[in-house]
Design an enzyme around this catalytic site. Structure first.
Site, PDB file in Angstrom:
ATOM      1  CE1 TYR A  39     -12.587  11.863 -31.118  1.00  0.00           C
ATOM      2  CE2 TYR A  39     -15.153  10.644 -30.304  1.00  0.00           C
ATOM      3  CZ  TYR A  39     -14.167  12.021 -31.029  1.00  0.00           C
ATOM      4  OH  TYR A  39     -14.844  13.662 -30.859  1.00  0.00           O
ATOM      5  NE  ARG A  58     -16.101  11.782 -39.050  1.00  0.00           N
ATOM      6  CZ  ARG A  58     -17.171  12.767 -37.646  1.00  0.00           C
ATOM      7  NH1 ARG A  58     -17.987  13.281 -38.268  1.00  0.00           N
ATOM      8  NH2 ARG A  58     -17.947  11.509 -36.972  1.00  0.00           N
ATOM      9  NE  ARG A 106       6.583   8.803 -22.778  1.00  0.00           N
ATOM     10  CZ  ARG A 106       5.189   9.501 -22.934  1.00  0.00           C
ATOM     11  NH1 ARG A 106       4.280   9.007 -23.110  1.00  0.00           N
ATOM     12  NH2 ARG A 106       5.792  10.392 -23.125  1.00  0.00           N
ATOM     13  CG  HIS A 108       7.340  10.917 -28.941  1.00  0.00           C
ATOM     14  ND1 HIS A 108       8.189  10.503 -27.398  1.00  0.00           N
ATOM     15  CD2 HIS A 108       6.891  11.801 -28.316  1.00  0.00           C
ATOM     16  CE1 HIS A 108       7.695  11.306 -26.137  1.00  0.00           C
ATOM     17  NE2 HIS A 108       6.822  12.429 -27.351  1.00  0.00           N
ATOM     18  CE  LYS A 153     -16.293  12.205 -34.251  1.00  0.00           C
ATOM     19  NZ  LYS A 153     -15.930  13.188 -33.351  1.00  0.00           N
ATOM     20  CD  GLU A 186     -15.242  21.772 -35.723  1.00  0.00           C
ATOM     21  OE1 GLU A 186     -16.200  20.841 -36.030  1.00  0.00           O
ATOM     22  OE2 GLU A 186     -13.589  21.189 -35.260  1.00  0.00           O
ATOM     23  CG  LEU A 210     -15.309  15.835 -37.348  1.00  0.00           C
ATOM     24  CD1 LEU A 210     -13.814  15.247 -37.204  1.00  0.00           C
ATOM     25  CD2 LEU A 210     -16.055  15.879 -36.566  1.00  0.00           C
TER      26      LEU A 210
HETATM   27  N1  PMP Z   1     -17.008  18.982 -34.296  1.00  0.00           N
HETATM   28  C1  PMP Z   1     -16.242  18.616 -33.130  1.00  0.00           C
HETATM   29  C2  PMP Z   1     -14.793  19.100 -32.714  1.00  0.00           C
HETATM   30  C3  PMP Z   1     -16.286  17.204 -33.588  1.00  0.00           C
HETATM   31  O1  PMP Z   1     -16.742  16.620 -31.756  1.00  0.00           O
HETATM   32  C4  PMP Z   1     -18.329  16.590 -33.936  1.00  0.00           C
HETATM   33  C5  PMP Z   1     -18.307  15.199 -33.130  1.00  0.00           C
HETATM   34  N2  PMP Z   1     -18.267  14.694 -33.653  1.00  0.00           N
HETATM   35  C6  PMP Z   1     -18.720  17.551 -34.373  1.00  0.00           C
HETATM   36  C7  PMP Z   1     -17.874  19.157 -34.706  1.00  0.00           C
HETATM   37  C8  PMP Z   1     -20.143  17.063 -35.376  1.00  0.00           C
HETATM   38  O2  PMP Z   1     -19.372  16.172 -36.021  1.00  0.00           O
HETATM   39  P1  PMP Z   1     -20.793  15.438 -36.241  1.00  0.00           P
HETATM   40  O3  PMP Z   1     -22.209  15.506 -37.046  1.00  0.00           O
HETATM   41  O4  PMP Z   1     -20.345  14.116 -37.687  1.00  0.00           O
HETATM   42  O5  PMP Z   1     -21.130  14.354 -34.712  1.00  0.00           O
END
Ligand code: PMP
Length: 293
Positions: A39, A58, A106, A108, A153, A186, A210
Site C-alpha cells: 500500500y 516506492r 486459499r 499459500h 510497505k 523507527e 521503511l
Molecule cells: N515507517 C513506517 C513503518 C510507516 O508505516 C510510515 C508511514 N507510511 C513511515 C515510516 C513514514 O513514511 P512516509 O514518510 O512515507 O509517510
C-alpha cells in the site's frame, strides 16, 4: 466538499468508482487471507497531491520485492488519483492505495498469472494535530517485533498495530521501536529522529526501516541548510538523553516528541532544530501545493 470532511464516500475498486456501500470483495481475497499486498499513503494538501511520484516509485519497489506485477502504469494510477481528487475535491486528505495478489482459492502459493491483482484507492480524512505539531507529543519505546523486510510497505502490519495500540493504551501518540542488537529503528508508522550534540541522527535506509518519503525530504532540507546529519542506529540510551527527538510521516509532517517513557526530552518543549525543520517542511508543502501539477 468542506474542509477536513473527507469520508469513505467514493472507492476506486478494480477499474470502477463505487459508492462505499457498493465496494465488496470476496472472502478469498489474498489481502484478507495472507496480507499478501502492499500500500501507499500520500498527502493531498491545498487540493494538490504532494510527492505522489515518490510514493508511486516506492510502491513499484514494494511490488518488485513481493514479485507482484502491478496492473497499471504510473500514469494510469495517477489518472485514478486525479479522478478521485476531481470528484471529491478535498483541500486536505490522505490518498490511500492498496494492491494485493488478487482473489484465488486459499493456497499459500501464488495464483496463476491470469488472476488480476486487487486495486483499491480512496481519499480519506487526514486531520491535523495542531497541538502536537506546535507543542510536541509523547511516545513510549517498544521492542521491534517485525520481520526482516521492513523496507517493504506491506499491508501485513500486525506488530505495528500492536505497538501503536500499546501507545494508545498509555495515552501517548507513538511507539518507538527498538530492535534487539540493532537499536532504534523507527516508529510504528513514522520515522524517528534525534538531535544530539548538534547532529541530527536517523536510522539508515536498510531492511530494518521503511524508507519514509518525508524522511527523504527532511534529509534533503537538512542538507540544503548545512545541518549535520548522521544516518545510523541510535541506542535507546542515546535516544533518552537526546536534546531533541521528532517523528516524520506523510500525515504527521515533522512532529516534535517531547516525552518518552514518561521522561522529558530536553526541557520538554520542541527544540530549535526540530522547529526549523518543521518550518522548512511546511513551507515546502505550501510551495508544492501552489505549483501547478
Ligand atoms: N515507517 C513506517 C513503518 C510507516 O508505516 C510510515 C508511514 N507510511 C513511515 C515510516 C513514514 O513514511 P512516509 O514518510 O512515507 O509517510
Amino acid at each position: 466538499m468542506t474542509e477536513g470532511m473527507v469520508g469513505l464516500l467514493l472507492i476506486y475498486l478494480n477499474g470502477e468508482y463505487l459508492d462505499y456501500s457498493e465496494a465488496r470483495l470476496p472472502v478469498d481475497e489474498r489481502g484478507l487471507q495472507f496480507a499478501d499486498g502492499i500500500y501507499e499513503v500520500a498527502l493531498v494538501w491545498d487540493g494538490q497531491f504532494i510527492d505522489l511520484d515518490r510514493h508511486l516509485q516506492r510502491l513499484e519497489r514494494s511490488a518488485a520485492a513481493l514479485e507482484l506485477k502491478l496492473p497499471f502504469t504510473r500514469s494510469e494510477i495517477r489518472a485514478v488519483a486525479d479522478e478521485l481528487l476531481h470528484r471529491e475535491d478535498p483541500r486536505r486528505a490522505a490518498f490511500y492505495l492498496q494492491v494485493t495478489r488478487g482473489v484465488a482459492p486459499r493456497d499459500h502459493r501464488f495464483p496463476s498469472e491470469i488472476v488480476p491483482p486487487t486495486v483499491i484507492a480512496y481519499l480519506k480524512d487526514a486531520p491535523l494535530d495542531q497541538e502536537g505539531l506546535a507543542h510536541g507529543v509523547s511516545a513510549i519505546t517498544e521492542p521491534d517485533l517485525r520481520w526482516l523486510r521492513c523496507d517493504i510497505k506491506s499491508v501485513s502490519l500486525l506488530p505495528n498495530v500492536l505497538a501503536r495500540q500499546h501507545a494508545a493504551a498509555r495515552g501517548v501518540r507513538e511507539a518507538i521501536l527498538v530492535r534487539a542488537g540493532v537499536g532504534v529503528t523507527e516508529g510504528s508508522a513514522t520515522n524517528i529522529w534525534m538531535v544530539r550534540h548538534g547532529s541530527i541522527v536517523t536510522a539508515p535506509e536498510s531492511n530494518w526501516i521503511l524508507s519514509g518519503i518525508v524522511r527523504g525530504v527532511v534529509l534533503e532540507l537538512a542538507n540544503a541548510e548545512n545541518l549535520p546529519v548522521a544516518e545510523r542506529f541510535a541506542s535507546q540510551e542515546e535516544l533518552m538523553q537526546a536534546d531533541e527527538v521528532f517523528l516524520t510521516s506523510t500525515t504527521s509532517f515533522v512532529t516534535p516528541i517531547v516525552q518518552i517513557d514518561g521522561r522529558l526530552i530536553g526541557d520538554g518543549t520542541p527544540g530549535p532544530v526540530t522547529t526549523r525543520l518543521q518550518e522548512l517542511y511546511m513551507q515546502r508543502l505550501s510551495r508544492l501545493a501552489h505549483v501547478a501539477d
